[in-house]
Write a protein that holds these residues in place. Structure first.
Motif, PDB file in Angstrom:
ATOM      1  N   ARG A   1      22.748  -8.118 -11.179  1.00  0.00           N
ATOM      2  CA  ARG A   1      22.794  -8.743 -10.037  1.00  0.00           C
ATOM      3  C   ARG A   1      22.619  -7.884  -9.149  1.00  0.00           C
ATOM      4  O   ARG A   1      22.130  -7.461  -7.648  1.00  0.00           O
ATOM      5  CB  ARG A   1      23.878  -9.739  -9.817  1.00  0.00           C
ATOM      6  CG  ARG A   1      23.908 -10.317  -8.327  1.00  0.00           C
ATOM      7  CD  ARG A   1      24.278 -11.635  -7.695  1.00  0.00           C
ATOM      8  NE  ARG A   1      24.186 -12.533  -7.029  1.00  0.00           N
ATOM      9  CZ  ARG A   1      24.348 -13.010  -6.510  1.00  0.00           C
ATOM     10  NH1 ARG A   1      25.453 -14.160  -7.059  1.00  0.00           N
ATOM     11  NH2 ARG A   1      24.190 -13.011  -4.802  1.00  0.00           N
ATOM     12  N   ILE A   2      23.241  -6.368  -8.815  1.00  0.00           N
ATOM     13  CA  ILE A   2      23.872  -5.107  -8.428  1.00  0.00           C
ATOM     14  C   ILE A   2      22.450  -4.373  -8.410  1.00  0.00           C
ATOM     15  O   ILE A   2      22.030  -4.272  -7.667  1.00  0.00           O
ATOM     16  CB  ILE A   2      24.307  -4.503  -8.529  1.00  0.00           C
ATOM     17  CG1 ILE A   2      25.749  -4.790  -8.329  1.00  0.00           C
ATOM     18  CG2 ILE A   2      24.443  -3.469  -7.995  1.00  0.00           C
ATOM     19  CD1 ILE A   2      27.406  -4.196  -8.511  1.00  0.00           C
ATOM     20  N   ARG A   3      21.252  -4.345  -9.908  1.00  0.00           N
ATOM     21  CA  ARG A   3      20.149  -3.641  -9.992  1.00  0.00           C
ATOM     22  C   ARG A   3      19.105  -4.593  -9.986  1.00  0.00           C
ATOM     23  O   ARG A   3      18.353  -3.886  -8.402  1.00  0.00           O
ATOM     24  CB  ARG A   3      19.761  -3.959 -11.748  1.00  0.00           C
ATOM     25  CG  ARG A   3      18.852  -2.984 -12.099  1.00  0.00           C
ATOM     26  CD  ARG A   3      18.327  -3.625 -13.776  1.00  0.00           C
ATOM     27  NE  ARG A   3      20.202  -2.748 -13.706  1.00  0.00           N
ATOM     28  CZ  ARG A   3      21.111  -3.230 -15.595  1.00  0.00           C
ATOM     29  NH1 ARG A   3      20.725  -4.367 -15.242  1.00  0.00           N
ATOM     30  NH2 ARG A   3      21.463  -2.930 -15.176  1.00  0.00           N
ATOM     31  N   ALA A   4      19.434  -5.956  -9.404  1.00  0.00           N
ATOM     32  CA  ALA A   4      18.250  -6.183  -9.096  1.00  0.00           C
ATOM     33  C   ALA A   4      17.631  -6.497  -7.239  1.00  0.00           C
ATOM     34  O   ALA A   4      16.662  -6.210  -6.556  1.00  0.00           O
ATOM     35  CB  ALA A   4      17.753  -8.307  -8.938  1.00  0.00           C
ATOM     36  N   GLU A   5      19.344  -6.523  -6.698  1.00  0.00           N
ATOM     37  CA  GLU A   5      19.253  -5.881  -5.498  1.00  0.00           C
ATOM     38  C   GLU A   5      18.928  -4.734  -4.948  1.00  0.00           C
ATOM     39  O   GLU A   5      18.884  -4.175  -4.625  1.00  0.00           O
ATOM     40  CB  GLU A   5      20.726  -5.908  -5.086  1.00  0.00           C
ATOM     41  CG  GLU A   5      20.802  -6.140  -3.406  1.00  0.00           C
ATOM     42  CD  GLU A   5      21.765  -6.890  -3.181  1.00  0.00           C
ATOM     43  OE1 GLU A   5      23.185  -7.211  -2.399  1.00  0.00           O
ATOM     44  OE2 GLU A   5      23.440  -5.477  -3.286  1.00  0.00           O
ATOM     45  N   ALA A   6      19.550  -3.403  -5.967  1.00  0.00           N
ATOM     46  CA  ALA A   6      19.027  -2.386  -5.597  1.00  0.00           C
ATOM     47  C   ALA A   6      17.983  -2.162  -5.735  1.00  0.00           C
ATOM     48  O   ALA A   6      16.694  -1.156  -4.846  1.00  0.00           O
ATOM     49  CB  ALA A   6      19.773  -1.550  -6.427  1.00  0.00           C
ATOM     50  N   ARG A   7      17.062  -2.819  -6.776  1.00  0.00           N
ATOM     51  CA  ARG A   7      15.499  -2.335  -6.925  1.00  0.00           C
ATOM     52  C   ARG A   7      14.216  -3.081  -6.043  1.00  0.00           C
ATOM     53  O   ARG A   7      13.587  -2.714  -5.917  1.00  0.00           O
ATOM     54  CB  ARG A   7      14.993  -2.911  -8.721  1.00  0.00           C
ATOM     55  CG  ARG A   7      15.859  -1.638  -9.512  1.00  0.00           C
ATOM     56  CD  ARG A   7      14.746  -2.180 -10.876  1.00  0.00           C
ATOM     57  NE  ARG A   7      15.388  -0.856 -11.912  1.00  0.00           N
ATOM     58  CZ  ARG A   7      15.356  -1.169 -12.800  1.00  0.00           C
ATOM     59  NH1 ARG A   7      14.806  -2.548 -13.249  1.00  0.00           N
ATOM     60  NH2 ARG A   7      15.844  -0.588 -13.612  1.00  0.00           N
ATOM     61  N   GLU A   8      15.752  -4.224  -5.356  1.00  0.00           N
ATOM     62  CA  GLU A   8      13.985  -4.360  -3.767  1.00  0.00           C
ATOM     63  C   GLU A   8      14.368  -3.275  -2.365  1.00  0.00           C
ATOM     64  O   GLU A   8      13.576  -3.640  -1.879  1.00  0.00           O
ATOM     65  CB  GLU A   8      15.186  -5.224  -3.484  1.00  0.00           C
ATOM     66  CG  GLU A   8      14.584  -6.932  -4.062  1.00  0.00           C
ATOM     67  CD  GLU A   8      13.352  -7.211  -4.383  1.00  0.00           C
ATOM     68  OE1 GLU A   8      12.254  -7.109  -3.586  1.00  0.00           O
ATOM     69  OE2 GLU A   8      12.951  -7.558  -6.077  1.00  0.00           O
TER      70      GLU A   8
ATOM     71  N   GLU B   1      29.929   6.195  -0.173  1.00  0.00           N
ATOM     72  CA  GLU B   1      30.101   6.110  -0.653  1.00  0.00           C
ATOM     73  C   GLU B   1      29.399   4.794  -2.360  1.00  0.00           C
ATOM     74  O   GLU B   1      29.078   5.071  -2.830  1.00  0.00           O
ATOM     75  CB  GLU B   1      31.259   7.520  -1.273  1.00  0.00           C
ATOM     76  CG  GLU B   1      30.882   8.389  -0.210  1.00  0.00           C
ATOM     77  CD  GLU B   1      32.406   9.262  -0.304  1.00  0.00           C
ATOM     78  OE1 GLU B   1      31.947  10.642   0.588  1.00  0.00           O
ATOM     79  OE2 GLU B   1      32.907   8.858  -0.707  1.00  0.00           O
ATOM     80  N   ALA B   2      31.024   4.285  -2.765  1.00  0.00           N
ATOM     81  CA  ALA B   2      31.380   3.860  -3.210  1.00  0.00           C
ATOM     82  C   ALA B   2      29.680   2.658  -3.873  1.00  0.00           C
ATOM     83  O   ALA B   2      29.293   2.464  -4.354  1.00  0.00           O
ATOM     84  CB  ALA B   2      31.845   2.939  -2.699  1.00  0.00           C
ATOM     85  N   VAL B   3      29.722   2.097  -2.259  1.00  0.00           N
ATOM     86  CA  VAL B   3      27.912   1.056  -2.475  1.00  0.00           C
ATOM     87  C   VAL B   3      26.830   2.124  -2.909  1.00  0.00           C
ATOM     88  O   VAL B   3      26.139   1.167  -3.566  1.00  0.00           O
ATOM     89  CB  VAL B   3      28.111   0.288  -1.036  1.00  0.00           C
ATOM     90  CG1 VAL B   3      26.856  -0.154  -0.544  1.00  0.00           C
ATOM     91  CG2 VAL B   3      28.731  -0.512  -0.237  1.00  0.00           C
ATOM     92  N   ALA B   4      26.483   3.408  -2.326  1.00  0.00           N
ATOM     93  CA  ALA B   4      24.893   3.410  -2.724  1.00  0.00           C
ATOM     94  C   ALA B   4      25.255   4.342  -3.557  1.00  0.00           C
ATOM     95  O   ALA B   4      24.642   4.345  -4.360  1.00  0.00           O
ATOM     96  CB  ALA B   4      25.400   4.820  -1.591  1.00  0.00           C
ATOM     97  N   ALA B   5      26.660   4.326  -4.132  1.00  0.00           N
ATOM     98  CA  ALA B   5      26.788   5.117  -5.704  1.00  0.00           C
ATOM     99  C   ALA B   5      26.647   3.831  -7.101  1.00  0.00           C
ATOM    100  O   ALA B   5      25.725   4.110  -7.792  1.00  0.00           O
ATOM    101  CB  ALA B   5      28.236   5.752  -6.327  1.00  0.00           C
ATOM    102  N   LEU B   6      27.037   2.540  -6.321  1.00  0.00           N
ATOM    103  CA  LEU B   6      26.985   1.809  -7.535  1.00  0.00           C
ATOM    104  C   LEU B   6      25.451   1.027  -7.746  1.00  0.00           C
ATOM    105  O   LEU B   6      25.283   0.546  -8.162  1.00  0.00           O
ATOM    106  CB  LEU B   6      27.852   0.733  -6.986  1.00  0.00           C
ATOM    107  CG  LEU B   6      29.397   0.666  -6.904  1.00  0.00           C
ATOM    108  CD1 LEU B   6      30.267  -0.616  -6.098  1.00  0.00           C
ATOM    109  CD2 LEU B   6      30.147   0.892  -8.723  1.00  0.00           C
ATOM    110  N   ALA B   7      24.926   1.012  -6.016  1.00  0.00           N
ATOM    111  CA  ALA B   7      23.855   0.484  -5.989  1.00  0.00           C
ATOM    112  C   ALA B   7      22.769   1.586  -7.096  1.00  0.00           C
ATOM    113  O   ALA B   7      22.410   1.472  -8.209  1.00  0.00           O
ATOM    114  CB  ALA B   7      23.122   0.529  -4.942  1.00  0.00           C
ATOM    115  N   ALA B   8      22.999   3.118  -7.369  1.00  0.00           N
ATOM    116  CA  ALA B   8      22.380   3.845  -7.729  1.00  0.00           C
ATOM    117  C   ALA B   8      22.370   4.026  -9.183  1.00  0.00           C
ATOM    118  O   ALA B   8      21.720   4.110 -10.022  1.00  0.00           O
ATOM    119  CB  ALA B   8      22.793   5.228  -7.349  1.00  0.00           C
ATOM    120  N   LEU B   9      23.948   3.534  -9.645  1.00  0.00           N
ATOM    121  CA  LEU B   9      24.337   3.658 -11.552  1.00  0.00           C
ATOM    122  C   LEU B   9      23.621   2.218 -12.008  1.00  0.00           C
ATOM    123  O   LEU B   9      22.605   2.967 -12.695  1.00  0.00           O
ATOM    124  CB  LEU B   9      26.126   3.141 -11.326  1.00  0.00           C
ATOM    125  CG  LEU B   9      26.591   3.541 -12.780  1.00  0.00           C
ATOM    126  CD1 LEU B   9      27.447   3.814 -12.081  1.00  0.00           C
ATOM    127  CD2 LEU B   9      25.837   2.391 -13.162  1.00  0.00           C
TER     128      LEU B   9
END
Length: 477
Positions: A283-290, A420-428
């Motif tokens: 779910r994070i992946r789908a959100e980040a790739r948008e 930092e955490a939100v950016a890092a988790l989305a990138a990861l």
């Protein structure tokens, strides 16, 4: 000593009557203050806190932090690239060249040691947010020192508990003399000279790292587009004075403990929770790739990169596009607040929650306890990011959630840590799959990479797992 955990009472101590309390004065906090003394982490009004905030506060403002998000994403991806492969990147660096506590490779697993990996990542993210990229030159010394101090402070905590037990058990139990002597009866706990010397050595090592960073800024402060260079040059609008290098060094030390170690703990727990929950990763992946920044390879993404379409996504737009990722972070530090307990000491006779507290009474505040109070959290031990959807937050007591404390002296770095955490988790999650690493002595068909190993809590300085956790960061195809 009292534990205050109800949000109404927390509001009294932290928000409505903070002047009735001073900094907590107990052995554990005195250990901590040996490192962060004379930094904004521990200053109060009478010590010059207001002036210090005028000098360094602007760099913690959301308007200055969030625009750095693209660089945070780039730093995260570059660091994770070092951890790829079954050997956790061992072929890229000689594991014998750094102290054991700093080594990322897991020699008996097909992956990396999670805590050292997150220490490396979050220290570099702190470099993006405040310190500049040259903090990597002191990376090994900083991580080794913080780990060493944690271990020694924990030894003192153990002795404090043993002494407390030793002073009270004889009233009810007749212990053998040798055992009673072993527990100790002196409430003033001192570490042995060897351990105390080790504390001083680690503090000196941290001071040396901070001095090296400051010296580089003194030589060419304008060459570094970071907070430290700015703080050296900024003058207080009230008295016209700027921070001297010695004071700036103390700010660096305070931030290395309060800013680096706490985000490290939170990111370690986040990866622990994600590795057991591939559906949350997806779910994070789908959100980040948008987002434009983390969009996968394709015509649309490449068109923006080549300037054929205007790139409209700035740092603020990027963070705003990640509400679920933010909720995952918020729920992580609800379950595992990086600072699980802090406190105040009553500066006068006062009344809290119907209890009369004499001057000098210690008041402990535990976000860990309050965050798991069933009066405010349904099924509090369960991981559930939906707790932080707007409707749920609006219906909950404001002080039922305080991972960064509350009130005038709430953590100055909340915005930096969250960004930092939100950016890092989305990138990861947009580019990697995180799983638990298989021990070499376990056959592949007998190992579930999503079964979380049992861990206990280690609360020395901050809250982190009490043992090594090993994971794999596998690039997505």
């Amino acid at each position: 000593m009292y534990l205050v955990s109800h949000p109404d009472d927390l509001r009294y101590v932290l928000q409505s009557h903070p002047s009735e309390f001073r900094a907590l004065d107990v052995p554990g906090s005195r250990d901590f203050m040996r490192v962060v003394r004379n930094s904004v982490v521990n200053l109060h009004e009478e010590d010059g806190w207001t002036r210090r905030i005028r000098l360094i506060g602007p760099e913690f403002n959301e308007q200055l932090v969030v625009p750095k998000t693209p660089e945070m994403v780039e730093t995260t991806l570059a660091t994770l690239a070092e951890f790829e492969g079954d050997d956790g990147g061992a072929t890229r660096a000689d594991p014998g060249a750094v102290p054991e506590s700093v080594q990322v490779r897991a020699p008996d697993h097909d992956g990396v040691r999670l805590l050292p990996a997150m220490q490396r990542l979050t220290l570099r993210l702190l470099g993006v947010s405040l310190f500049g990229p040259d903090i990597r030159a002191q990376e090994t010394e900083i991580i080794e020192s913080v780990d060493g101090l944690r271990d020694l402070f924990k030894q003192r905590q153990t002795r404090l508990v043993a002494s407390y037990v030793g002073r009270r058990l004889p009233d009810e139990l007749h212990l053998p003399t040798f055992l009673q002597e072993g527990l100790g009866a002196d409430p003033t706990i001192e570490l042995g000279s060897r351990q105390d010397a080790r504390i001083e050595a680690y503090v000196d090592q941290l001071v040396g790292a901070a001095d090296a960073i400051i010296e580089r800024r003194l030589r060419t402060p304008r060459a570094y587009d970071d907070a430290l260079g700015t703080w050296l040059c900024r003058r207080d609008p009230v008295d016209g004075e700027s921070l001297d290098p010695a004071t700036l060094r103390q700010e660096v030390l305070g931030l290395l403990i309060a800013g680096h170690a706490t985000v490290t703990a939170g990111m370690t727990w986040a990866c622990y929770l994600l590795a057991a929950r591939p559906e949350v990763q997806e779910r994070i992946r789908a959100e980040a790739r948008e987002t434009e920044l983390l969009a996968p390879h394709g015509e649309a993404a490449c068109a923006v990169a080549l300037g054929e379409e205007p790139a409209t996504e700035d740092g603020e737009s990027f963070i705003d596009a990640l509400p679920y990722t933010r909720r995952v972070w918020q729920e992580t530090i609800r379950l595992y607040p990086p600072l699980p307990v802090f406190g105040r000491t009553a500066d006068t006779d006062t009344t809290v929650g119907g209890e009369t507290l004499a001057e000098g009474t210690h008041v402990l505040i535990s976000p860990y306890v309050t965050h798991r109070d069933p009066e405010f959290w349904d099924d509090p031990g369960t991981f559930d990011p939906s707790r932080f959807e707007p409707e749920a937050v609006a219906g909950r007591h404001e002080l039922a959630y305080l991972p960064f404390s509350k009130g005038r002296h709430a953590c100055l770095g909340e915005t930096i840590a969250t960004t930092e955490a939100v950016a890092a988790l989305a990138a990861l999650c947009s580019t990697y799959r995180v799983e638990f690493a298989r021990p070499h002595d376990v056959a592949p068909d007998e190992f579930d990479p999503h079964e979380a190993p049992h861990v206990e809590l280690d609360s020395a300085i901050n809250l982190q797992p009490d043992r090594d956790l090993c994971v794999r960061f596998t690039p997505l195809e």
